[in-house]
Design a protein around this motif. Structure first.
Motif, PDB file in Angstrom:
ATOM      1  N   TRP A   1       0.832  -1.198   0.000  1.00 19.49           N
ATOM      2  CA  TRP A   1       0.000   0.000   0.000  1.00 19.49           C
ATOM      3  C   TRP A   1       0.868   1.250   0.000  1.00 19.49           C
ATOM      4  O   TRP A   1       2.090   1.179   0.128  1.00 19.49           O
ATOM      5  N   GLY A   2       0.221   2.395  -0.158  1.00 17.07           N
ATOM      6  CA  GLY A   2       0.952   3.646  -0.168  1.00 17.07           C
ATOM      7  C   GLY A   2       0.052   4.820   0.163  1.00 17.07           C
ATOM      8  O   GLY A   2      -1.178   4.698   0.242  1.00 17.07           O
ATOM      9  N   GLU A   3       0.686   5.964   0.370  1.00 19.33           N
ATOM     10  CA  GLU A   3      -0.021   7.205   0.664  1.00 19.33           C
ATOM     11  C   GLU A   3       0.188   8.212  -0.456  1.00 19.33           C
ATOM     12  O   GLU A   3       1.209   8.209  -1.131  1.00 19.33           O
ATOM     13  N   LYS A   4      -0.810   9.073  -0.652  1.00 16.09           N
ATOM     14  CA  LYS A   4      -0.667  10.224  -1.530  1.00 16.09           C
ATOM     15  C   LYS A   4      -1.210  11.440  -0.798  1.00 16.09           C
ATOM     16  O   LYS A   4      -1.610  11.332   0.368  1.00 16.09           O
ATOM     17  N   GLU A   5      -1.210  12.574  -1.469  1.00 15.34           N
ATOM     18  CA  GLU A   5      -1.527  13.829  -0.783  1.00 15.34           C
ATOM     19  C   GLU A   5      -2.865  13.807  -0.051  1.00 15.34           C
ATOM     20  O   GLU A   5      -2.981  14.279   1.066  1.00 15.34           O
ATOM     21  N   ASP A   6      -3.893  13.241  -0.693  1.00 14.53           N
ATOM     22  CA  ASP A   6      -5.232  13.349  -0.131  1.00 14.53           C
ATOM     23  C   ASP A   6      -5.824  12.027   0.353  1.00 14.53           C
ATOM     24  O   ASP A   6      -6.992  11.970   0.719  1.00 14.53           O
ATOM     25  N   GLY A   7      -5.035  10.954   0.333  1.00 19.81           N
ATOM     26  CA  GLY A   7      -5.581   9.681   0.763  1.00 19.81           C
ATOM     27  C   GLY A   7      -4.565   8.555   0.655  1.00 19.81           C
ATOM     28  O   GLY A   7      -3.354   8.788   0.632  1.00 19.81           O
TER      29      GLY A   7
ATOM     30  N   ASN B   1      -5.059   7.568   9.668  1.00 22.75           N
ATOM     31  CA  ASN B   1      -6.327   8.303   9.825  1.00 22.75           C
ATOM     32  C   ASN B   1      -6.799   8.873   8.480  1.00 22.75           C
ATOM     33  O   ASN B   1      -7.379   9.954   8.408  1.00 22.75           O
ATOM     34  N   THR B   2      -6.549   8.134   7.411  1.00 21.82           N
ATOM     35  CA  THR B   2      -6.892   8.569   6.058  1.00 21.82           C
ATOM     36  C   THR B   2      -8.401   8.696   5.871  1.00 21.82           C
ATOM     37  O   THR B   2      -9.192   8.036   6.556  1.00 21.82           O
ATOM     38  N   LYS B   3      -8.783   9.524   4.905  1.00 24.24           N
ATOM     39  CA  LYS B   3     -10.197   9.714   4.593  1.00 24.24           C
ATOM     40  C   LYS B   3     -10.733   8.628   3.659  1.00 24.24           C
ATOM     41  O   LYS B   3     -11.932   8.374   3.618  1.00 24.24           O
ATOM     42  N   PHE B   4      -9.833   8.031   2.863  1.00 26.08           N
ATOM     43  CA  PHE B   4     -10.285   7.004   1.934  1.00 26.08           C
ATOM     44  C   PHE B   4      -9.132   6.085   1.531  1.00 26.08           C
ATOM     45  O   PHE B   4      -7.958   6.418   1.707  1.00 26.08           O
ATOM     46  N   VAL B   5      -9.507   4.926   0.988  1.00 25.94           N
ATOM     47  CA  VAL B   5      -8.561   3.978   0.398  1.00 25.94           C
ATOM     48  C   VAL B   5      -9.050   3.652  -1.012  1.00 25.94           C
ATOM     49  O   VAL B   5     -10.248   3.402  -1.219  1.00 25.94           O
TER      50      VAL B   5
END
Length: 283
Positions: free
Chosen positions: A208-214, A245-249
């Motif tokens: 998995w990974g992270e980006k600016e908004d999710g 604590n992301t807003k979406f996946v």
């Protein structure tokens, strides 16, 4: 039509990236590369610089095609024509040029992806002997659960390659190019790779990974037949929520016939982009 053809390996990479970004400005899914991210994508997806081409007319670049190669299989990663030259046969010229090159290399088939509602592009590829294989779905889940139960142990691309290959065999997955074990291995340290464990036993894996908004999941799967895809996905969502604590996946380009897609449906993911995977047999 007669165009000058230059291999990507012989072309200035910065100028090439500028060409791609310019061509894709008005496409349904724009591409916005920089050199660093392009090189990451190229490594991960096996883009061959010697088998990718820029097409020039009177010395000016008007189109390009990026080809991925793995033994006797190929994939068009991206292909485009400058706006003022569209509808003039350049695309057909590129396809036939590429097919002839691949035929000489002993390649048996070539695949690509196209947006499901892009009827003009779909007709173009069908005219060039590509046929629908299946749908690829890009999914999103908001309102994520928390409180993961299993342990997520830092892993590496070699270990994840083995777990992915094992899951492919056990669950008879027909993986698309971007989710193949080799793709995960070639991504090296681009993503966060975790082995999912419980009481010391490996249950599966999460990439998995992270980006600016999710956040996004590249792939996750059980390696133990007693564990379901739904179990792995549900706890992975909780883990990602707990960590970020992301807003979406998001789950990108997921084959409709993959068990991870069935699990995503159970986990209330919704589709935001659909694509067709298309293939042309060469030999």
């Amino acid at each position: 039509m007669k165009l000058e053809v230059v291999k990507l390996s012989d072309y200035n990479l910065v100028e090439f990236i500028e060409l791609v970004n310019c061509i894709f400005e008005d496409y349904l899914i724009p591409i916005k590369w920089d050199v660093y991210n392009f090189e990451l994508d190229a490594r991960e997806n096996s883009i061959s610089f010697d088998d990718s081409f820029i097409f020039l007319e009177d010395g000016s670049p008007i189109s390009f095609v990026l080809l991925c190669l793995r033994k006797n299989r190929a994939r068009i990663d991206a292909m485009g024509v400058v706006k003022e030259k569209r509808g003039m046969g350049v695309g057909n010229y590129m396809i036939e040029y590429v097919i002839e090159k691949l035929r000489w290399k002993g390649v048996n088939s070539i695949v690509l992806e196209v947006i499901e509602n892009d009827e003009k592009t779909i007709k173009f590829y069908m005219k060039n002997k590509f046929r629908h294989v299946r749908k690829l779905l890009s999914l999103i889940r908001e309102d994520l659960p928390s409180g993961h139960e299993w342990n997520y142990v830092k892993s590496n691309n070699t270990r994840i390659y083995g777990l992915s290959a094992n899951a492919e065999k056990i669950f008879r997955r027909r993986l698309n190019w971007q989710r193949e074990p080799l793709t995960l291995m070639l991504s090296e340290d681009r993503y966060d790779m975790r082995e999912v464990k419980h009481k010391g036993k490996v249950l599966g894996y999460l990439v998995w990974g992270e980006k600016e908004d999710g956040t996004f999941i590249v792939d996750c799967a059980p390696s133990d037949p007693s564990v379901s895809f739904a179990d792995i996905l549900e706890d992975s969502l909780k883990y990602i929520k707990d960590m970020t604590n992301t807003k979406f996946v998001q789950l990108m380009n997921l084959p409709e016939d993959d068990p991870l897609n069935d699990a995503a449906k159970m986990m209330n993911f919704s589709k935001f982009i659909g694509q067709f995977e298309m293939e042309r047999r060469i030999r």
